[in-house]
Design a protein around this motif. Structure first.
Motif, PDB file in Angstrom:
ATOM      1  N   LEU A 150     -17.128 -33.607   8.358  1.00 48.85           N
ATOM      2  CA  LEU A 150     -16.812 -34.259   6.787  1.00 48.85           C
ATOM      3  C   LEU A 150     -16.039 -34.755   5.587  1.00 48.85           C
ATOM      4  CD1 LEU A 150     -20.717 -34.028   6.169  1.00 48.85           C
ATOM      5  CD2 LEU A 150     -19.529 -36.103   6.929  1.00 48.85           C
ATOM      6  N   GLN A 151     -15.696 -33.480   5.748  1.00 45.53           N
ATOM      7  CA  GLN A 151     -14.417 -32.494   5.101  1.00 45.53           C
ATOM      8  C   GLN A 151     -12.458 -33.161   5.221  1.00 45.53           C
ATOM      9  OE1 GLN A 151     -13.462 -28.734   3.866  1.00 45.53           O
ATOM     10  NE2 GLN A 151     -10.913 -29.509   2.810  1.00 45.53           N
ATOM     11  N   MET A 153     -13.254 -36.032   7.139  1.00 47.43           N
ATOM     12  CA  MET A 153     -13.247 -37.163   6.896  1.00 47.43           C
ATOM     13  C   MET A 153     -13.166 -38.373   6.410  1.00 47.43           C
ATOM     14  SD  MET A 153     -16.877 -37.411  10.347  1.00 47.43           S
ATOM     15  CE  MET A 153     -17.866 -39.210   9.745  1.00 47.43           C
ATOM     16  N   GLU A 154     -13.587 -37.651   5.156  1.00 46.68           N
ATOM     17  CA  GLU A 154     -13.553 -38.029   3.375  1.00 46.68           C
ATOM     18  C   GLU A 154     -11.957 -37.737   3.258  1.00 46.68           C
ATOM     19  OE1 GLU A 154     -16.099 -35.043   1.711  1.00 46.68           O
ATOM     20  OE2 GLU A 154     -17.810 -36.403   2.197  1.00 46.68           O
ATOM     21  N   GLU A 155     -10.855 -37.389   3.540  1.00 46.67           N
ATOM     22  CA  GLU A 155      -9.905 -36.705   2.917  1.00 46.67           C
ATOM     23  C   GLU A 155      -8.679 -37.843   4.267  1.00 46.67           C
ATOM     24  OE1 GLU A 155      -8.713 -33.331   4.611  1.00 46.67           O
ATOM     25  OE2 GLU A 155     -10.065 -32.044   2.456  1.00 46.67           O
ATOM     26  N   TYR A 157     -10.476 -41.051   5.662  1.00 50.42           N
ATOM     27  CA  TYR A 157     -11.172 -42.433   5.796  1.00 50.42           C
ATOM     28  C   TYR A 157     -10.803 -43.593   5.925  1.00 50.42           C
ATOM     29  CZ  TYR A 157     -10.897 -42.946   0.738  1.00 50.42           C
ATOM     30  OH  TYR A 157     -10.655 -43.309  -0.743  1.00 50.42           O
ATOM     31  N   LEU A 193     -18.976 -42.339   8.253  1.00 59.91           N
ATOM     32  CA  LEU A 193     -17.518 -43.044   8.151  1.00 59.91           C
ATOM     33  C   LEU A 193     -17.649 -44.284   7.791  1.00 59.91           C
ATOM     34  CD1 LEU A 193     -14.523 -42.530   8.146  1.00 59.91           C
ATOM     35  CD2 LEU A 193     -14.857 -43.706  10.497  1.00 59.91           C
ATOM     36  N   GLN A 195     -20.493 -44.847   5.612  1.00 60.11           N
ATOM     37  CA  GLN A 195     -20.569 -44.612   4.211  1.00 60.11           C
ATOM     38  C   GLN A 195     -20.382 -44.100   3.125  1.00 60.11           C
ATOM     39  OE1 GLN A 195     -24.545 -42.041   4.947  1.00 60.11           O
ATOM     40  NE2 GLN A 195     -23.974 -41.045   3.305  1.00 60.11           N
ATOM     41  N   ILE A 196     -18.775 -42.709   4.050  1.00 65.27           N
ATOM     42  CA  ILE A 196     -17.718 -42.669   3.051  1.00 65.27           C
ATOM     43  C   ILE A 196     -16.148 -43.702   2.270  1.00 65.27           C
ATOM     44  CG2 ILE A 196     -15.375 -41.469   3.040  1.00 65.27           C
ATOM     45  CD1 ILE A 196     -17.703 -39.266   4.802  1.00 65.27           C
ATOM     46  N   ARG A 197     -16.117 -44.856   3.633  1.00 64.18           N
ATOM     47  CA  ARG A 197     -16.031 -45.967   3.109  1.00 64.18           C
ATOM     48  C   ARG A 197     -16.212 -46.601   2.513  1.00 64.18           C
ATOM     49  NH1 ARG A 197     -13.220 -46.939   9.471  1.00 64.18           N
ATOM     50  NH2 ARG A 197     -11.784 -45.578   9.155  1.00 64.18           N
ATOM     51  N   SER A 199     -18.530 -46.596  -0.055  1.00 58.92           N
ATOM     52  CA  SER A 199     -19.310 -45.291  -1.385  1.00 58.92           C
ATOM     53  C   SER A 199     -17.847 -45.728  -2.127  1.00 58.92           C
ATOM     54  CB  SER A 199     -19.632 -44.103  -0.981  1.00 58.92           C
ATOM     55  OG  SER A 199     -18.433 -42.957  -0.729  1.00 58.92           O
ATOM     56  N   GLN A 200     -16.898 -45.704  -1.161  1.00 58.17           N
ATOM     57  CA  GLN A 200     -15.308 -45.628  -2.589  1.00 58.17           C
ATOM     58  C   GLN A 200     -15.079 -47.059  -2.300  1.00 58.17           C
ATOM     59  OE1 GLN A 200     -13.339 -43.138  -2.870  1.00 58.17           O
ATOM     60  NE2 GLN A 200     -14.558 -41.836  -2.258  1.00 58.17           N
TER      61      GLN A 200
END
Length: 246
Positions: A150-151, A153-155, A157, A193, A195-197, A199-200
């Motif tokens: 997850l880290q 993916m967050e770095e 995305y 992925l 979800q992360i994108r 939210s950004q």
């Protein structure tokens, strides 16, 4: 006979442990050695050893990620770490992930033999609590891998990342990673992925100077129509509706 592998970038250590330990006394045999983490991981997957002696501060691999990957893939495998890396938190994490022994270099022969004896005893131990102890270790290792995935993916995305990219970064197969993500989060790689994108994207949509197509590109979508579909699915409204509500 229990199969042993030794992984270290110092040839003198590999040779010393291979030749000086009375392996037969413990019902063991050294099946292979490796000089770095990449070679070691490949050979482990081929030989499937019961016991590993390995340095974890080698170039090319993150030692803790490698341990976690091994404990998920081979939960029965006994791991003894040999390292000059004197960090208590590091050692504590390694043991939490399922390492049997953590020996600081230079280790004397009695420490190494004690580690062999302990690992062989654990391997011989009749099942009972053993499966529970393995599921618990595997769970901790799996949780560690998911956190790192997850880290990553967050770095990353914003880039075109795939399940394979994340699997390579966490040293497990795509199949193992997919299974772990689903088990620990209840979601697939693509859902996480997205979800992360999204939210950004919500944060970026607060800026009225950015067009929706700009935002889509900034969060890693190559196709604005695809971004719009995913956004609506995740947010329950279109990107423009979301922006107008703010």
């Amino acid at each position: 006979m229990y199969k042993v592998m030794i992984i270290d970038d110092e040839p003198i250590i590999v040779e010393g442990i291979s030749k000086v330990v009375p392996w037969e006394k413990y019902g063991c045999t050294v099946v292979d050695t490796a000089s770095d983490g990449n070679e070691g991981l490949e050979k482990i997957r081929v030989n499937k050893p019961d016991i590993i002696f390995s340095d974890i501060a080698m170039p090319g691999r993150d030692g803790l990620k490698m341990i976690a990957a091994l404990k998920v893939e081979f939960p029965d495998m006994m791991i003894c770490i040999l390292t000059g890396y004197r960090d208590f938190d590091y050692a504590q994490t390694a043991i939490r992930l399922g390492v049997t022994r953590f020996l600081l270099k230079p280790s004397n022969m009695s420490e190494i033999e004690e580690a062999v004896e302990t690992m062989v005893a654990k391997l011989k131990k009749q099942r009972g609590d053993a499966p529970e102890e393995e599921h618990e270790e595997e769970g901790k290792a799996g949780s560690f891998i998911v956190k790192n995935a997850l880290q990553y993916m967050e770095e990353n995305y914003k880039n075109k990342i795939t399940l394979n990219d994340v699997a390579e970064n966490t040293y497990v197969s795509q199949w193992h990673l997919s299974k772990l993500l689903n088990k620990h989060t209840g979601k697939s790689f693509s859902d996480l992925l997205n979800q992360i994108r999204i939210s950004q994207a919500k944060l970026l949509l607060m800026d009225p100077s950015l067009r929706v197509s700009d935002v889509a590109e900034m969060v890693g979508f190559l196709d604005v129509a695809h971004f719009s579909r995913v956004f609506k699915k995740q947010a329950g409204m279109s990107a423009n509706e979301f922006r107008n509500k703010q």
